[in-house]
Enzyme design. Structure first.
Site: not given
Ligand SMILES: [Zn+2]
Length: 190
Positions: A102, A144-145, A148
């Site tokens: 990341c 993953h995004e 966030h």
């Protein structure tokens, strides 16, 4: 905007939820461009890594925006697809463990379990809804995004897994980190 505008742990904004976007203004379009510029500038500074995607929180804008590189196997292709208010509508397939890094977590890689298939719903820069189905690495990127956007960093998924943490060596290979000395009580990661 440059790689120096990318925030990293322990910045606590990375653990906050981003806000949904109502209207796509010029300011939002500017943020999208800044995200792409910062990603490409970061990539230019790395020998072995590709800037695959970024969420707006990573340039300290707590807004639900994700940009994903259209062709991350070809570093010359600098184009991205923009996802406004991205949402996972379905997780499918099996949980697969693979390496993840990341831009907001310096020097630490992790072996993170993710679903092998996802369906994503989002809005484009013209305010039109669209849907994407992804498998494999792209499915991992979306998980993953979109994490966030919800204040979750990849290390949070593997916090209690001593064997899951790695660092990238200068030759481009990953080497396991010592969980007890480097990870468990890190003041940066947690
Ligand atoms: Zn990330």
């Amino acid at each position: 905007m440059t790689k120096d505008d990318i925030i990293t742990l322990p910045n606590e904004h990375l653990r906050e939820k981003s806000a949904r976007i109502g209207v796509i203004t010029d300011e939002i379009k500017k943020i999208v461009q800044d995200m792409q510029d910062a990603t490409m500038d970061w990539e230019a500074s790395r020998a072995h890594e590709v800037g695959v995607a970024l969420a707006a929180v990573q340039i300290d804008q707590l807004l639900k925006i994700v940009v994903v590189r259209n062709n991350y196997d070809n570093k010359d292709d600098r184009t991205f697809t923009v996802f406004i208010n991205p949402e996972i509508t379905k997780l499918d397939g099996e949980l697969v463990e693979d390496y993840e890094g990341c831009l907001s977590v310096k020097d630490v890689y992790g072996k993170v379990p993710r679903y092998s298939k996802v369906k994503v719903k989002a809005m484009d820069l013209d305010g039109r809804e669209f849907r994407v189905t992804a498998e494999g690495f792209l499915a991992r990127i979306f998980q993953h995004e979109i994490d966030h956007c919800n204040g979750i960093v990849f290390v949070d998924h593997i916090k209690d897994k001593p064997e899951a943490f790695f660092q990238l060596k200068e030759d481009g290979n990953l080497e396991q980190l010592d969980y007890d000395s480097d990870i468990k009580n890190s003041r940066i990661l947690w």
